[in-house]
Write an enzyme that holds these catalytic residues in place. Structure first.
Site, mmCIF file in Angstrom:
data_model
loop_
_atom_site.group_PDB
_atom_site.id
_atom_site.type_symbol
_atom_site.label_atom_id
_atom_site.label_comp_id
_atom_site.label_asym_id
_atom_site.label_seq_id
_atom_site.Cartn_x
_atom_site.Cartn_y
_atom_site.Cartn_z
ATOM 1 N N ASP A 164 0.666 -1.146 -0.048
ATOM 2 C CA ASP A 164 0.000 -0.021 0.216
ATOM 3 C C ASP A 164 1.013 1.286 -0.121
ATOM 4 O O ASP A 164 1.483 1.476 0.918
ATOM 5 C CB ASP A 164 -0.667 0.061 1.421
ATOM 6 C CG ASP A 164 -1.746 1.173 1.053
ATOM 7 O OD1 ASP A 164 -2.299 1.596 0.158
ATOM 8 O OD2 ASP A 164 -2.320 1.509 2.249
ATOM 9 N N GLU B 153 -0.910 -1.131 -5.095
ATOM 10 C CA GLU B 153 -2.159 -0.423 -5.497
ATOM 11 C C GLU B 153 -1.967 0.675 -6.602
ATOM 12 O O GLU B 153 -1.063 1.370 -6.382
ATOM 13 C CB GLU B 153 -2.810 0.453 -4.216
ATOM 14 C CG GLU B 153 -4.236 1.028 -4.515
ATOM 15 C CD GLU B 153 -4.726 1.595 -3.157
ATOM 16 O OE1 GLU B 153 -5.924 0.949 -2.750
ATOM 17 O OE2 GLU B 153 -4.308 2.632 -2.745
ATOM 18 N N ASP C 284 -2.734 0.674 6.634
ATOM 19 C CA ASP C 284 -2.088 0.381 5.637
ATOM 20 C C ASP C 284 -1.459 -0.799 5.682
ATOM 21 O O ASP C 284 -1.242 -1.438 4.470
ATOM 22 C CB ASP C 284 -0.598 1.491 5.538
ATOM 23 C CG ASP C 284 -1.044 2.861 5.683
ATOM 24 O OD1 ASP C 284 -1.356 3.545 4.817
ATOM 25 O OD2 ASP C 284 -1.361 3.294 7.063
#
Length: 170
Positions: free
Chosen positions: A7, A67, A140
């Protein structure tokens, strides 16, 4: 297959390493690489790179999933996250790890089966799939594990092939 999920960020980079074998997910390592706001930005990028290289060496992943960036309202933040993301991609590339990118919608679909799932739903399902006692913190870290699960879910499928084609779905 050993998957490192990321992330991306510049203050906190969540990471999660899972093993996907026999249709089951196993959490191997997870946490966050953090940088201090008072540190000059180039040094923060170096800390992210070094921290990620350490995670890669420790876990020897077969793949990295990250991501995909989407538009944010704060342009300054978006640019800084994009720069940190570039450092992350460089670390993976320099380590010869195949990279796959997923949108938040794809992650939600893979983890919960519902693209409009709310963050707490994704985090709880991640916890359940990995048979963890509690949801990893910071958020996260849980997000990174969800991104790794998404890759395990999508890799080797027709969806993965479509996403890897030039002009494929995003």
């Amino acid at each position: 297959m050993r998957i490192l999920g990321i992330d991306p960020g510049y203050a906190i980079v969540g990471y999660g390493v899972i093993e996907f074998s026999g249709g089951r997910y196993y959490a191997l390592d997870y946490g966050a690489i953090t940088t201090d706001a008072d540190t000059p930005f180039p040094q923060r990028l170096q800390q992210i790179y070094n921290g990620l290289i350490s995670v890669i060496i420790r876990n020897d992943p077969d793949a990295l999933s990250i991501e995909r960036l989407y538009f944010q309202n704060n342009q300054k933040t978006a640019i800084a996250v994009a720069e940190a993301r570039g450092v992350i991609l460089l670390a993976a590339q320099n380590s010869n790890i195949p990279i796959s990118e997923y949108t938040p919608l794809q992650v939600k679909m893979a983890v919960t089966g519902y693209g409009q799932a709310h963050k707490p739903q994704v985090m709880e399902m991640t916890r359940r799939l990995l048979k963890l006692e509690k949801v990893p913190r910071p958020d996260d870290t849980a997000d990174a594990l969800a991104i790794a699960i998404c890759h395990a879910h999508c890799s080797g499928t027709a969806l993965r092939s479509l996403l890897n084609q030039p002009g494929g779905a995003t």
